[in-house]
Motif scaffolding. Structure first.
Motif, PDB file in Angstrom:
ATOM      1  N   ARG A 257       0.767  -1.295   0.062  1.00 61.05           N
ATOM      2  CA  ARG A 257      -0.036   0.022   0.236  1.00 61.05           C
ATOM      3  C   ARG A 257       0.759   1.195   0.003  1.00 61.05           C
ATOM      4  O   ARG A 257       0.552   2.383  -0.583  1.00 61.05           O
ATOM      5  CB  ARG A 257      -0.950   0.055   1.344  1.00 61.05           C
ATOM      6  N   SER A 258       1.846   1.319   0.594  1.00 61.86           N
ATOM      7  CA  SER A 258       2.714   2.365   0.699  1.00 61.86           C
ATOM      8  C   SER A 258       3.531   2.715  -0.721  1.00 61.86           C
ATOM      9  O   SER A 258       3.472   3.885  -1.085  1.00 61.86           O
ATOM     10  CB  SER A 258       3.871   2.135   1.930  1.00 61.86           C
TER      11      SER A 258
ATOM     12  N   GLN B 280       2.007   1.528  -3.370  1.00 57.91           N
ATOM     13  CA  GLN B 280       1.011   2.284  -4.243  1.00 57.91           C
ATOM     14  C   GLN B 280       0.753   3.622  -4.073  1.00 57.91           C
ATOM     15  O   GLN B 280       0.690   4.462  -5.144  1.00 57.91           O
ATOM     16  CB  GLN B 280      -0.424   1.549  -3.952  1.00 57.91           C
ATOM     17  N   GLN B 281       0.823   4.163  -2.789  1.00 56.89           N
ATOM     18  CA  GLN B 281       0.580   5.661  -2.490  1.00 56.89           C
ATOM     19  C   GLN B 281       1.765   6.477  -3.119  1.00 56.89           C
ATOM     20  O   GLN B 281       1.309   7.514  -3.629  1.00 56.89           O
ATOM     21  CB  GLN B 281       0.732   5.786  -1.213  1.00 56.89           C
TER      22      GLN B 281
ATOM     23  N   ARG C   7       1.252   6.486  -6.868  1.00 60.59           N
ATOM     24  CA  ARG C   7      -0.063   7.253  -7.114  1.00 60.59           C
ATOM     25  C   ARG C   7      -0.078   8.859  -6.926  1.00 60.59           C
ATOM     26  O   ARG C   7      -0.302   9.794  -7.860  1.00 60.59           O
ATOM     27  CB  ARG C   7      -1.178   7.040  -6.297  1.00 60.59           C
ATOM     28  N   MET C   8       0.891   9.364  -6.047  1.00 61.91           N
ATOM     29  CA  MET C   8       1.201  10.723  -5.895  1.00 61.91           C
ATOM     30  C   MET C   8       2.151  11.241  -6.752  1.00 61.91           C
ATOM     31  O   MET C   8       1.852  12.370  -7.135  1.00 61.91           O
ATOM     32  CB  MET C   8       1.808  10.915  -4.334  1.00 61.91           C
TER      33      MET C   8
ATOM     34  N   VAL D  41      -9.241   8.751   0.479  1.00 63.76           N
ATOM     35  CA  VAL D  41      -7.507   8.348   0.081  1.00 63.76           C
ATOM     36  C   VAL D  41      -6.924   9.713  -0.819  1.00 63.76           C
ATOM     37  O   VAL D  41      -5.740  10.127  -0.556  1.00 63.76           O
ATOM     38  CB  VAL D  41      -7.432   7.109  -0.997  1.00 63.76           C
TER      39      VAL D  41
ATOM     40  N   ASP E 254      -6.212  12.550   1.491  1.00 60.89           N
ATOM     41  CA  ASP E 254      -5.065  12.277   2.456  1.00 60.89           C
ATOM     42  C   ASP E 254      -3.748  12.319   1.540  1.00 60.89           C
ATOM     43  O   ASP E 254      -2.729  12.872   2.212  1.00 60.89           O
ATOM     44  CB  ASP E 254      -5.139  10.881   2.733  1.00 60.89           C
ATOM     45  N   ASP E 255      -3.940  11.696   0.434  1.00 61.31           N
ATOM     46  CA  ASP E 255      -2.713  12.283  -0.611  1.00 61.31           C
ATOM     47  C   ASP E 255      -2.172  13.814  -0.557  1.00 61.31           C
ATOM     48  O   ASP E 255      -1.176  13.946  -0.527  1.00 61.31           O
ATOM     49  CB  ASP E 255      -2.756  11.570  -1.843  1.00 61.31           C
TER      50      ASP E 255
END
Length: 324
Positions: free
Chosen positions: A3-4, A6-7, A10-11, A39, A42-43
């Motif tokens: 997940r980290s 992926q974040q 994504r960012m 999400v 939060d990003d």
């Protein structure tokens, strides 16, 4: 992909997307990236701490009023993203060392990407590096390494045969892999072990065999251990407990920072076990009740006895644990 990770991916894509779609509703952004609006919010809050410095114009900014009240995203002060990044020779050398360390634990296509980045950095730094820097790790079986990378990439469960040096034996276990990392010249796998129902570290040079299973790895909601301060860092203020380890608890020396004090003929090892805090040390002793005896400090010894007494009272008011 974790997940980290992926974040992060994504960012990295969010900024150019928002620069080309200023004023886009947050719901549309979420739909575009396949996540919830929460999400994305939060990003964006995290991106506000991202930039090349710490002052206005050096950090990405958003119109929070428009975001919170109207659900509209307006990005500001992100122009520096289009400018070539300039780094000093020292920063370049640090990146080279980091990439070489990363390469030592990489496999497959990752190696090609890292090699490409290394070539560009080394060319840019040029003659300012007076001597080459090599990162040396203990050798591991490339087939085992590749199998673990395959399981991590495909989010699959692994079947491992692991050699435990302290007990001179091998054990078979199924694990859900979390990540690979290097520490003190060794490669480690962090994974959830179904045998002990807890997170464990496995040294790759002690993995005898590894097979990818046709079972998806489960998400056990265990955050990876923070290694930013060092994997086995011990300072003057680091809490520790002196314990007697019975044979069934010898495995603790494989996974935690332990100083062996003595070993007797009955297989009892006296040791210092270091931990992040006293509550963690107390839980570790309680999880291994019957195989670990607290010698000192007396305060922790008393807490362990009190906790064990309360737990046993849930089963029978007549059972009282002995001081051990």
């Amino acid at each position: 992909m974790s997940r980290s990770r992926q974040q992060v991916v994504r960012m990295l894509a969010l900024v150019p997307y928002l620069q080309g779609n200023d004023g886009v509703p947050v719901n549309e952004v979420a739909a575009e990236f396949g996540v919830t609006p929460k999400v994305i919010r939060d990003d964006l809050r995290l991106l506000m701490y991202t930039g090349t410095g710490e002052y206005a114009g050096e950090l990405i900014d958003f119109d929070l009023t428009a975001l919170e009240q109207d659900g509209i995203v307006h990005i500001r002060d992100a122009e520096f993203m289009t400018r070539p990044l300039r780094i000093s020779a020292r920063e370049g050398i640090a990146l080279i060392v980091a990439l070489r360390t990363l390469r030592a634990s990489a496999s497959g296509l990752e190696v090609d990407v890292i090699d490409s980045a290394l070539a560009k950095l080394e060319s840019a730094v040029g003659d300012t590096v007076s001597a080459s820097v090599d990162v040396l790790l203990d050798k591991v079986d490339p087939a085992i390494h590749g199998t673990i990378v395959e399981a991590l990439t495909g989010r699959k469960r692994l079947a491992l045969t692991y050699a435990t040096a302290s007990r001179d034996e091998r054990s078979d276990r199924d694990v859900d892999p979390k990540r690979l990392f290097t520490e003190q010249g060794k490669l480690y796998l962090e994974a959830y072990c179904l045998k002990v129902e807890d997170m464990r570290f496995f040294r790759l040079d002690r993995i005898v065999s590894a097979d990818v299973l046709a079972v998806d790895a489960e998400d056990h909601d265990d955050a990876p251990r923070d290694l930013s301060e060092g994997f086995f860092t011990v300072g003057e203020e680091t809490p520790f407990v002196v314990v007697d380890l019975h044979p069934k608890a010898h495995w603790l020396t494989e996974y935690y920072q332990v100083d062996l004090v003595s070993q007797d003929d009955d297989g009892i090892w006296r040791a210092k076990i270091y931990g992040a805090d006293w509550s963690w040390l107390r839980r570790l002793v309680l999880r291994n009740a019957g195989s670990v005896s607290v010698i000192e400090p007396d305060t922790l010894r008393s807490q362990v006895v009190d906790d064990a007494r309360l737990a046993l009272q849930a089963y029978s008011d007549d059972v009282v644990p002995k001081e051990s």
